[in-house]
Write an enzyme that holds these catalytic residues in place. Structure first.
Site, PDB file in Angstrom:
ATOM      1  N   ASN A 186       0.816  -1.220   0.000  1.00 31.08           N
ATOM      2  CA  ASN A 186       0.000   0.000   0.000  1.00 31.08           C
ATOM      3  C   ASN A 186       0.846   1.264   0.000  1.00 31.08           C
ATOM      4  OD1 ASN A 186      -2.647  -1.205   0.148  1.00 31.08           O
ATOM      5  ND2 ASN A 186      -2.114  -1.847   2.213  1.00 31.08           N
ATOM      6  N   ASP A 209       1.333 -13.097  -1.511  1.00 24.08           N
ATOM      7  CA  ASP A 209       2.655 -13.076  -0.885  1.00 24.08           C
ATOM      8  C   ASP A 209       2.955 -14.390  -0.173  1.00 24.08           C
ATOM      9  OD1 ASP A 209       0.619 -12.504   0.907  1.00 24.08           O
ATOM     10  OD2 ASP A 209       1.810 -11.096   2.093  1.00 24.08           O
ATOM     11  N   ARG A 210       1.933 -15.031   0.395  1.00 24.14           N
ATOM     12  CA  ARG A 210       2.143 -16.331   1.050  1.00 24.14           C
ATOM     13  C   ARG A 210       2.529 -17.390   0.022  1.00 24.14           C
ATOM     14  NH1 ARG A 210      -3.055 -17.603   4.597  1.00 24.14           N
ATOM     15  NH2 ARG A 210      -1.773 -19.405   5.218  1.00 24.14           N
TER      16      ARG A 210
END
Length: 243
Positions: free
Chosen positions: A9, A93-94
């Protein structure tokens, strides 16, 4: 050259690769700095993990550089089997971090601990199966919760703790709060790794994320800190889709 971008972000992290070799990284780039960087290096292909930007926005931004722009989505083909009941909710992202672990440690089962805003613990095995894991409040979230949900406890930051982890027994309210968050989390990490070792053997523990360095050298198990893990995973996904 391949460019991988972990676009949050506020800031972006980038990894520049020649085939599988990581040759350059950048951290905490603003969006404008990211755009200038991409225009300067002009990579052949771009793979992005982002919760803030759509594939259409990214293609419009970088269309004058390359037509090979990929945004990692839950429908993107990946070299991993997701043993997850809701793959559509699984964070990109995981997935990328788990694949990065498989790239670096192909002979081991891995517990990937990503210490960001939230902390994720994910198990991936040597057969390239993503088993899932745990999502837990991150360090700053724990400090903020104590301040938000009480009348008198102050808002503390982990950056003010010498050597990262305070002594166990707090002698002041501030010290007790710091110990509660940091030593509590340290106990959580050690305990969860112990439980993961009961699920699979021959496990490597791999840390990434901004708070990893405070904890990795304090846990009971051998481990590796790989700040570039998500970027490495994104490059593997990019190569998998190109081929």
């Amino acid at each position: 050259m391949n460019l991988t971008i972990d676009l949050g972000n506020t800031y972006a992290k980038t990894g520049l690769f020649e085939a599988d070799k990581l040759i350059e990284t950048n951290w905490k780039l603003s969006y404008d700095e990211l755009v200038n960087y991409v225009q300067t290096i002009r990579p052949q292909r771009i793979m992005v993990s982002s919760v803030s930007y759509s594939e259409e926005q990214l293609k419009e931004e970088f269309s004058d550089i390359t037509s090979e722009i990929y945004l990692l989505k839950n429908t993107t083909p990946v070299p991993l089997t997701k043993l997850y009941d809701t793959p559509e909710t699984l964070g990109a992202d995981r997935v990328a971090a788990a694949i990065g672990a498989r790239v670096l440690y192909p002979q081991n089962n891995c517990v990937v601990i990503d210490m960001g805003t939230c902390i994720t613990y994910d198990l991936v095995d040597i057969e390239d199966n993503f088993h899932g894991g745990i999502i837990s409040p991150g360090v700053r979230m724990r400090f903020k919760a104590m301040n938000t949900f009480t009348q008198r406890l102050p808002l503390l930051e982990p950056d003010g703790i010498p050597d990262g982890i305070p002594t166990l027994i707090g002698k002041s309210t501030k010290h007790a709060m710091q110990s509660g968050v940091m030593n509590g989390l340290l106990a959580e990490i050690n305990g969860l790794i112990e439980e993961y070792n009961k699920v699979l053997t021959n496990i490597n523990v791999i840390f990434c994320g901004g708070d990893a360095s405070n904890f990795a050298n304090r846990i009971k198990y051998p481990n590796f800190v790989i700040p570039e893990l998500v970027l490495i995973g994104l490059n593997r996904i990019l190569e998998y889709n190109v081929k």
